[in-house]
Design a protein around this motif. Structure first.
Motif, PDB file in Angstrom:
ATOM      1  N   GLU A  52       0.814  -1.225   0.000  1.00  0.00           N
ATOM      2  CA  GLU A  52       0.000   0.000   0.000  1.00  0.00           C
ATOM      3  C   GLU A  52       0.844   1.270   0.000  1.00  0.00           C
ATOM      4  OE1 GLU A  52      -3.312  -0.003  -0.385  1.00  0.00           O
ATOM      5  OE2 GLU A  52      -3.157  -2.182  -0.545  1.00  0.00           O
ATOM      6  N   LEU A  53       2.153   1.122  -0.210  1.00  0.00           N
ATOM      7  CA  LEU A  53       3.040   2.271  -0.289  1.00  0.00           C
ATOM      8  C   LEU A  53       2.896   2.891  -1.673  1.00  0.00           C
ATOM      9  CD1 LEU A  53       5.128   3.528   1.669  1.00  0.00           C
ATOM     10  CD2 LEU A  53       6.872   2.217   0.464  1.00  0.00           C
ATOM     11  N   SER A  54       2.468   4.139  -1.729  1.00  0.00           N
ATOM     12  CA  SER A  54       2.240   4.776  -3.030  1.00  0.00           C
ATOM     13  C   SER A  54       3.475   5.493  -3.555  1.00  0.00           C
ATOM     14  CB  SER A  54       1.072   5.761  -2.942  1.00  0.00           C
ATOM     15  OG  SER A  54       1.340   6.759  -1.969  1.00  0.00           O
ATOM     16  N   PHE A  55       4.433   5.790  -2.681  1.00  0.00           N
ATOM     17  CA  PHE A  55       5.636   6.509  -3.101  1.00  0.00           C
ATOM     18  C   PHE A  55       6.748   6.241  -2.112  1.00  0.00           C
ATOM     19  CE2 PHE A  55       8.419  10.249  -3.000  1.00  0.00           C
ATOM     20  CZ  PHE A  55       8.813  10.288  -4.329  1.00  0.00           C
ATOM     21  N   CYS A  56       7.978   6.188  -2.615  1.00  0.00           N
ATOM     22  CA  CYS A  56       9.153   6.066  -1.760  1.00  0.00           C
ATOM     23  C   CYS A  56      10.287   6.829  -2.421  1.00  0.00           C
ATOM     24  CB  CYS A  56       9.533   4.597  -1.563  1.00  0.00           C
ATOM     25  SG  CYS A  56      10.939   4.358  -0.458  1.00  0.00           S
ATOM     26  N   ASP A  57      10.987   7.668  -1.650  1.00  0.00           N
ATOM     27  CA  ASP A  57      12.145   8.369  -2.193  1.00  0.00           C
ATOM     28  C   ASP A  57      13.411   7.862  -1.509  1.00  0.00           C
ATOM     29  OD1 ASP A  57      12.356   9.652   0.288  1.00  0.00           O
ATOM     30  OD2 ASP A  57      11.893  11.656  -0.480  1.00  0.00           O
ATOM     31  N   SER A  58      14.523   8.530  -1.744  1.00  0.00           N
ATOM     32  CA  SER A  58      15.802   8.074  -1.206  1.00  0.00           C
ATOM     33  C   SER A  58      15.840   8.090   0.319  1.00  0.00           C
ATOM     34  CB  SER A  58      16.951   8.913  -1.770  1.00  0.00           C
ATOM     35  OG  SER A  58      16.789  10.277  -1.416  1.00  0.00           O
ATOM     36  N   HIS A  59      15.106   8.995   0.949  1.00  0.00           N
ATOM     37  CA  HIS A  59      15.055   9.030   2.416  1.00  0.00           C
ATOM     38  C   HIS A  59      14.409   7.753   2.954  1.00  0.00           C
ATOM     39  CE1 HIS A  59      15.472  13.326   1.478  1.00  0.00           C
ATOM     40  NE2 HIS A  59      16.106  13.401   2.640  1.00  0.00           N
ATOM     41  N   GLY A  60      13.318   7.356   2.333  1.00  0.00           N
ATOM     42  CA  GLY A  60      12.638   6.132   2.742  1.00  0.00           C
ATOM     43  C   GLY A  60      13.481   4.905   2.476  1.00  0.00           C
ATOM     44  N   LEU A  61      14.130   4.881   1.322  1.00  0.00           N
ATOM     45  CA  LEU A  61      14.997   3.759   0.992  1.00  0.00           C
ATOM     46  C   LEU A  61      16.142   3.653   1.991  1.00  0.00           C
ATOM     47  CD1 LEU A  61      15.686   1.463  -0.941  1.00  0.00           C
ATOM     48  CD2 LEU A  61      16.952   3.130  -2.333  1.00  0.00           C
ATOM     49  N   TRP A  62      16.719   4.787   2.370  1.00  0.00           N
ATOM     50  CA  TRP A  62      17.808   4.788   3.341  1.00  0.00           C
ATOM     51  C   TRP A  62      17.355   4.171   4.659  1.00  0.00           C
ATOM     52  CZ3 TRP A  62      18.264   6.863   8.186  1.00  0.00           C
ATOM     53  CH2 TRP A  62      19.523   6.755   8.765  1.00  0.00           C
ATOM     54  N   VAL A  63      16.155   4.483   5.122  1.00  0.00           N
ATOM     55  CA  VAL A  63      15.645   3.910   6.374  1.00  0.00           C
ATOM     56  C   VAL A  63      15.583   2.385   6.273  1.00  0.00           C
ATOM     57  CG1 VAL A  63      13.639   3.730   7.896  1.00  0.00           C
ATOM     58  CG2 VAL A  63      14.345   5.962   7.048  1.00  0.00           C
ATOM     59  N   LEU A  64      15.094   1.878   5.156  1.00  0.00           N
ATOM     60  CA  LEU A  64      14.987   0.428   4.974  1.00  0.00           C
ATOM     61  C   LEU A  64      16.360  -0.236   4.906  1.00  0.00           C
ATOM     62  CD1 LEU A  64      12.065   0.392   2.386  1.00  0.00           C
ATOM     63  CD2 LEU A  64      11.935  -0.182   4.828  1.00  0.00           C
ATOM     64  N   VAL A  65      17.289   0.372   4.181  1.00  0.00           N
ATOM     65  CA  VAL A  65      18.645  -0.176   4.070  1.00  0.00           C
ATOM     66  C   VAL A  65      19.332  -0.168   5.436  1.00  0.00           C
ATOM     67  CG1 VAL A  65      20.951   0.225   3.085  1.00  0.00           C
ATOM     68  CG2 VAL A  65      18.917   0.379   1.627  1.00  0.00           C
ATOM     69  N   ASP A  66      19.239   0.940   6.128  1.00  0.00           N
ATOM     70  CA  ASP A  66      19.854   1.047   7.452  1.00  0.00           C
ATOM     71  C   ASP A  66      19.248   0.028   8.421  1.00  0.00           C
ATOM     72  OD1 ASP A  66      21.549   2.476   9.465  1.00  0.00           O
ATOM     73  OD2 ASP A  66      19.572   2.948  10.316  1.00  0.00           O
ATOM     74  N   ALA A  67      17.944  -0.138   8.382  1.00  0.00           N
ATOM     75  CA  ALA A  67      17.277  -1.105   9.260  1.00  0.00           C
ATOM     76  C   ALA A  67      17.715  -2.528   8.936  1.00  0.00           C
ATOM     77  CB  ALA A  67      15.758  -0.970   9.141  1.00  0.00           C
ATOM     78  N   GLN A  68      17.852  -2.839   7.654  1.00  0.00           N
ATOM     79  CA  GLN A  68      18.309  -4.167   7.261  1.00  0.00           C
ATOM     80  C   GLN A  68      19.717  -4.426   7.793  1.00  0.00           C
ATOM     81  OE1 GLN A  68      17.668  -6.983   6.669  1.00  0.00           O
ATOM     82  NE2 GLN A  68      18.488  -7.878   4.848  1.00  0.00           N
ATOM     83  N   ARG A  69      20.594  -3.473   7.649  1.00  0.00           N
ATOM     84  CA  ARG A  69      21.976  -3.633   8.123  1.00  0.00           C
ATOM     85  C   ARG A  69      22.030  -3.748   9.648  1.00  0.00           C
ATOM     86  NH1 ARG A  69      24.370   0.196   3.525  1.00  0.00           N
ATOM     87  NH2 ARG A  69      24.502  -1.415   1.943  1.00  0.00           N
ATOM     88  N   ARG A  70      21.232  -2.954  10.331  1.00  0.00           N
ATOM     89  CA  ARG A  70      21.191  -3.041  11.794  1.00  0.00           C
ATOM     90  C   ARG A  70      20.654  -4.390  12.247  1.00  0.00           C
ATOM     91  NH1 ARG A  70      18.015   2.169  13.409  1.00  0.00           N
ATOM     92  NH2 ARG A  70      18.112   1.220  15.469  1.00  0.00           N
ATOM     93  N   ALA A  71      19.623  -4.876  11.568  1.00  0.00           N
ATOM     94  CA  ALA A  71      19.057  -6.187  11.909  1.00  0.00           C
ATOM     95  C   ALA A  71      20.082  -7.290  11.677  1.00  0.00           C
ATOM     96  CB  ALA A  71      17.789  -6.448  11.093  1.00  0.00           C
ATOM     97  N   GLU A  72      20.788  -7.225  10.562  1.00  0.00           N
ATOM     98  CA  GLU A  72      21.801  -8.242  10.258  1.00  0.00           C
ATOM     99  C   GLU A  72      22.920  -8.255  11.298  1.00  0.00           C
ATOM    100  OE1 GLU A  72      23.106  -7.514   6.241  1.00  0.00           O
ATOM    101  OE2 GLU A  72      21.505  -8.752   5.405  1.00  0.00           O
ATOM    102  N   LYS A  73      23.322  -7.085  11.771  1.00  0.00           N
ATOM    103  CA  LYS A  73      24.370  -7.009  12.795  1.00  0.00           C
ATOM    104  C   LYS A  73      23.960  -7.728  14.081  1.00  0.00           C
ATOM    105  CE  LYS A  73      26.718  -2.799  11.393  1.00  0.00           C
ATOM    106  NZ  LYS A  73      27.043  -1.416  11.758  1.00  0.00           N
ATOM    107  N   ARG A  74      22.666  -7.824  14.321  1.00  0.00           N
ATOM    108  CA  ARG A  74      22.160  -8.479  15.526  1.00  0.00           C
ATOM    109  C   ARG A  74      21.669  -9.894  15.231  1.00  0.00           C
ATOM    110  NH1 ARG A  74      22.169  -5.237  19.729  1.00  0.00           N
ATOM    111  NH2 ARG A  74      20.653  -6.472  20.879  1.00  0.00           N
ATOM    112  N   GLY A  75      21.993 -10.409  14.050  1.00  0.00           N
ATOM    113  CA  GLY A  75      21.628 -11.779  13.698  1.00  0.00           C
ATOM    114  C   GLY A  75      20.232 -11.945  13.141  1.00  0.00           C
ATOM    115  N   GLY A  76      19.589 -10.856  12.766  1.00  0.00           N
ATOM    116  CA  GLY A  76      18.232 -10.913  12.236  1.00  0.00           C
ATOM    117  C   GLY A  76      18.172 -10.450  10.795  1.00  0.00           C
ATOM    118  N   ALA A  77      16.995  -9.996  10.390  1.00  0.00           N
ATOM    119  CA  ALA A  77      16.806  -9.518   9.018  1.00  0.00           C
ATOM    120  C   ALA A  77      15.534  -8.689   8.928  1.00  0.00           C
ATOM    121  CB  ALA A  77      16.713 -10.690   8.047  1.00  0.00           C
ATOM    122  N   LEU A  78      15.507  -7.845   7.923  1.00  0.00           N
ATOM    123  CA  LEU A  78      14.307  -7.109   7.556  1.00  0.00           C
ATOM    124  C   LEU A  78      13.963  -7.550   6.142  1.00  0.00           C
ATOM    125  CD1 LEU A  78      13.293  -3.549   8.224  1.00  0.00           C
ATOM    126  CD2 LEU A  78      13.397  -4.259   5.850  1.00  0.00           C
TER     127      LEU A  78
END
Length: 115
Positions: A52-78
């Protein structure tokens, strides 16, 4: 003014976030505020439904990338499901498809390896 609605559902082995609206410069901090407490857990497992996301820009993408990397550092994933539109184009253009492999549905995205 852009709007983003975020829903959170706790499942037995993961958190399910639903995004609706626009994820951009104006709204990305709201997603950060929701993700931050989830990402401090041991092995955070998060599935984000972006259908249901109608738009995403680089700010939104950065949040997702950063969250994925943070999750991986703790043994998880996004993981992302429902990827389409501008988010799909951003992932392709930035060559981040490997970081966020496509999952066909929630069942596939939430099939975590056994601990």
């Amino acid at each position: 003014m852009a709007q983003l609605t975020i829903t959170i559902k706790q499942r037995s082995h993961f958190s399910l976030l639903g995004l609706e609206g626009e994820l951009d410069r104006e709204t990305h901090t709201a997603l950060l505020e929701v993700l931050d407490p989830l990402l401090i857990a041991s092995r955070p497992r998060i599935v984000v439904d972006t259908e249901e996301l109608s738009f995403c820009d680089s700010h939104g993408l950065w949040v997702l990338v950063d969250a994925q990397r943070r999750a991986e550092k703790r043994g998880g994933a996004l993981r992302l499901i429902g990827v389409q539109g501008t988010l799909a184009r951003l992932l392709t253009i930035t060559q981040l498809v490997d970081l966020f492999p496509p999952y066909s549905d929630l069942a596939q995205a939430s099939s975590w390896p056994h601990d």
